[in-house]
Structure formats: C-alpha cells, structure tokens
Design a protein around this motif. Structure first.
Motif, mmCIF file in Angstrom:
data_model
loop_
_atom_site.group_PDB
_atom_site.id
_atom_site.type_symbol
_atom_site.label_atom_id
_atom_site.label_comp_id
_atom_site.label_asym_id
_atom_site.label_seq_id
_atom_site.Cartn_x
_atom_site.Cartn_y
_atom_site.Cartn_z
ATOM 1 N N LYS A 184 -35.501 -38.741 2.238
ATOM 2 C CA LYS A 184 -34.591 -37.626 2.947
ATOM 3 C C LYS A 184 -35.341 -36.781 3.921
ATOM 4 O O LYS A 184 -36.163 -36.084 3.464
ATOM 5 C CB LYS A 184 -33.665 -36.975 2.411
ATOM 6 C CG LYS A 184 -32.617 -36.251 2.991
ATOM 7 C CD LYS A 184 -31.759 -35.538 1.921
ATOM 8 C CE LYS A 184 -30.895 -34.608 3.016
ATOM 9 N NZ LYS A 184 -30.044 -35.330 3.924
ATOM 10 N N PRO A 185 -35.011 -36.679 5.160
ATOM 11 C CA PRO A 185 -35.947 -36.005 6.193
ATOM 12 C C PRO A 185 -35.709 -34.407 5.708
ATOM 13 O O PRO A 185 -34.519 -34.107 5.601
ATOM 14 C CB PRO A 185 -35.614 -36.194 7.587
ATOM 15 C CG PRO A 185 -34.828 -37.723 7.505
ATOM 16 C CD PRO A 185 -34.501 -37.911 5.956
ATOM 17 N N TRP A 191 -37.343 -35.097 11.277
ATOM 18 C CA TRP A 191 -35.970 -35.516 11.847
ATOM 19 C C TRP A 191 -36.323 -35.856 13.508
ATOM 20 O O TRP A 191 -35.655 -36.941 13.819
ATOM 21 C CB TRP A 191 -35.005 -34.321 12.039
ATOM 22 C CG TRP A 191 -34.472 -34.213 10.719
ATOM 23 C CD1 TRP A 191 -34.525 -32.970 9.921
ATOM 24 C CD2 TRP A 191 -33.380 -35.063 9.999
ATOM 25 N NE1 TRP A 191 -33.642 -33.181 8.889
ATOM 26 C CE2 TRP A 191 -32.869 -34.492 9.114
ATOM 27 C CE3 TRP A 191 -32.791 -36.051 10.658
ATOM 28 C CZ2 TRP A 191 -31.810 -34.816 8.207
ATOM 29 C CZ3 TRP A 191 -31.605 -36.870 9.833
ATOM 30 C CH2 TRP A 191 -31.381 -36.313 8.676
ATOM 31 N N HIS A 194 -37.481 -39.587 12.953
ATOM 32 C CA HIS A 194 -36.305 -40.416 12.643
ATOM 33 C C HIS A 194 -35.529 -40.769 13.890
ATOM 34 O O HIS A 194 -35.181 -41.738 13.906
ATOM 35 C CB HIS A 194 -35.547 -39.554 11.602
ATOM 36 C CG HIS A 194 -34.417 -40.461 10.944
ATOM 37 N ND1 HIS A 194 -33.299 -40.513 11.417
ATOM 38 C CD2 HIS A 194 -34.558 -40.898 9.961
ATOM 39 C CE1 HIS A 194 -32.574 -41.287 10.831
ATOM 40 N NE2 HIS A 194 -33.283 -41.520 9.525
#
Length: 293
Positions: A184-185, A191, A194
C-alpha cells in the motif's frame, strides 16, 4: 550436419530454434528476450558471413554477446542522462537498458518506464515534491521485469530488493514496491509513481488490446452519428469524449439540430457500453455568398 549447428547455437544462446517448412524463416523461442535478441543477431551475422560451423558459431555468439552488452549499457546511460538522474549504480543502468527488449501487453517496458518517469516528474513539480527523485523512482519502477525470471516473487518486490541492494533509498524502494499494489502506498512519492504508472498504462493506444478497443469505440460513435438523416460527417474527438456532427443546413433546421443531438446521445447510451459521459455537438452552418463586381 544432423542438426549439430542448430544444437550448438541453442546451447550457446540459451534458446530453442524451430525450423519448419516455412521458407526463409527460423523461429526463436525462449523466455529471456535478451537471449532471443542475442540469437537473432547471431543468426543474422552467420547468414551474412556464410560460414556456419560450431567453432564459427561460438566465435560469433561471443562477439554478439559483447556488442549486445555494450548496447544495453549505452541505452541505459542514454535514458538516465536524458532524465537528468545522477548516481544510479551501473548494475541498475544495465537493467534499465535491458528493458528495451521487454514488453507487457504489447507496450515496450523501457518506453513505458521513461514515460512514467516524465509524468512522475510533472506531478512532483505540481505537488512541490522532489522532481529528480520522482523521475528516479519512475525509471526504476519496472526493473524487476528484467530479473523476474531468475528470482522469486513479484517483479515489483524483486525490483525493490535489487534497487535497495545497489544503494537506492527506502523511499524509492517503497515506490517501486507500491506502484502495482504489492504494497500500500504510504508516501507522496509512492502515490506519484502509482498514478504515473496508471496514466501511462491506460492512456489510449498504450497497449495493443486497448488500442484496438479504443479505435472500434471511435468508429462506433462515428457510425451512430452518420446513421441519422441530414448528417454530412461525424467526428469522434477527445478520445471519444465528444462527438461532433456536421449537418446539411438545407435538411436540418435549428430546432431539429437540438432534437438530433438528443437522439444521438440516447442512441450512444443504448448501443455503446461503458461509454461514460459523451458530449454531442451538432454543427449547422449556413453560408450566404455574393460577389461585388
């Protein structure tokens, strides 16, 4: 000679060669695209030279291997210099260069990584983050694809391990792990990478299956507009988010233009699945021309 040359070439390059009845064609089969490229260059050189025997094959393979390694290194250095990202370890630069021979969903991985790096840099600039670090993480985010055949785990996790091994910061390594939701970022950089990866992967035309569907969608939108009476030409614009319909002023009045736009919009809703919001613009032009003599 009972396949001796083929066996030698297969053993030296680490690929399988398929020679069937197809004239002037040899199929090179193998999981490693760099080895396939090595075999391709070797065969081309042997055919050009005309002398084909085991000793000559070994000599040419070693020569092509040296040239290929050099070109991979130069390609990696060119990309890093183009991005303005300093102090990347030579081993990582080789991995970046080798991405030139890899693809996913018909999208070249090196071109994709370069695109992600530029997009990540732009996003970082808008958000006040470090542009060079964002580009660095962007160009490194797919390096796991260059080594996944020889290591266990997902390419994102493998890539992050190698990046850490060769001196990259934990922030960059986390962005590599998180770009494909393996983790999970939790940072701005993660982010950014991503989002940049998604933008590069899903833009129209980026991947061949997506590109085919994209072209068919535009054709469907245009054919719907052209199916109505009085329509001269229909254009699908802005990746299919707008349909511009040119009509004959002699056949379609202003009031009818409004009705036509609504009818086309309703037909798009019925016949084009998952079209999202599509703006329909009907253009009716009247020209009066007179000449002064």
């Amino acid at each position: 000679r009972e396949g001796r040359n083929i066996r030698t070439l297969e053993a030296m390059c680490g690929v399988d060669l398929i020679v069937d009845d197809t004239p002037e064609a040899v199929v090179i089969s193998g999981f490693d695209p760099v080895r396939r490229e090595l075999a391709k260059r070797t065969i081309e050189k042997l055919m050009e030279d005309g002398r084909v025997h085991p000793a000559r094959i070994e000599e040419v393979v070693e020569k092509m291997k040296s040239e290929l390694t050099k070109s991979i290194k130069e390609e990696g250095e060119r990309v890093v210099m183009e991005l303005g990202v300093p102090n990347i370890h030579p081993e990582l630069i080789k991995l970046i260069g080798s991405l030139k021979y890899r693809s996913a969903h018909a999208q070249n991985i090196l071109n994709h990584s370069l695109e992600v790096a530029y997009i990540a840099g732009l996003l970082a600039g808008e958000l006040g983050a470090n542009v060079k670090t964002a580009r660095r993480a962007g160009i490194l985010h797919e390096i796991g694809r260059a080594i996944e055949h020889s290591a266990e785990g997902s390419y994102a996790m493998v890539g992050a391990e190698w990046a850490k091994k060769y001196g990259e910061t934990e922030d960059v390594c986390h962005a590599i792990r998180a770009h494909h939701d393996d983790e999970k970022p939790t940072s701005i950089l993660a982010w950014i990478v991503h989002a940049a990866n998604i933008l590069s992967s899903t833009r129209p035309g980026a991947r061949r299956p997506h590109m085919d569907a994209y072209i068919h969608r535009l054709e469907d939108l245009e054919s719907i507009g052209n199916s109505f009476d009085g329509v001269l030409k229909t254009f699908a614009l802005q990746a299919g988010k707008e349909v511009r319909v040119m009509v004959e002023s002699a056949k379609v009045t202003d009031d009818q233009s409004t009705m036509l736009a609504r009818d086309i919009a309703r037909k798009i809703e019925r016949e084009v699945p998952n079209s999202g919001q599509v703006k329909v613009t009907v253009v009716r032009e009247s020209r009066s021309v007179e000449h002064a003599r």
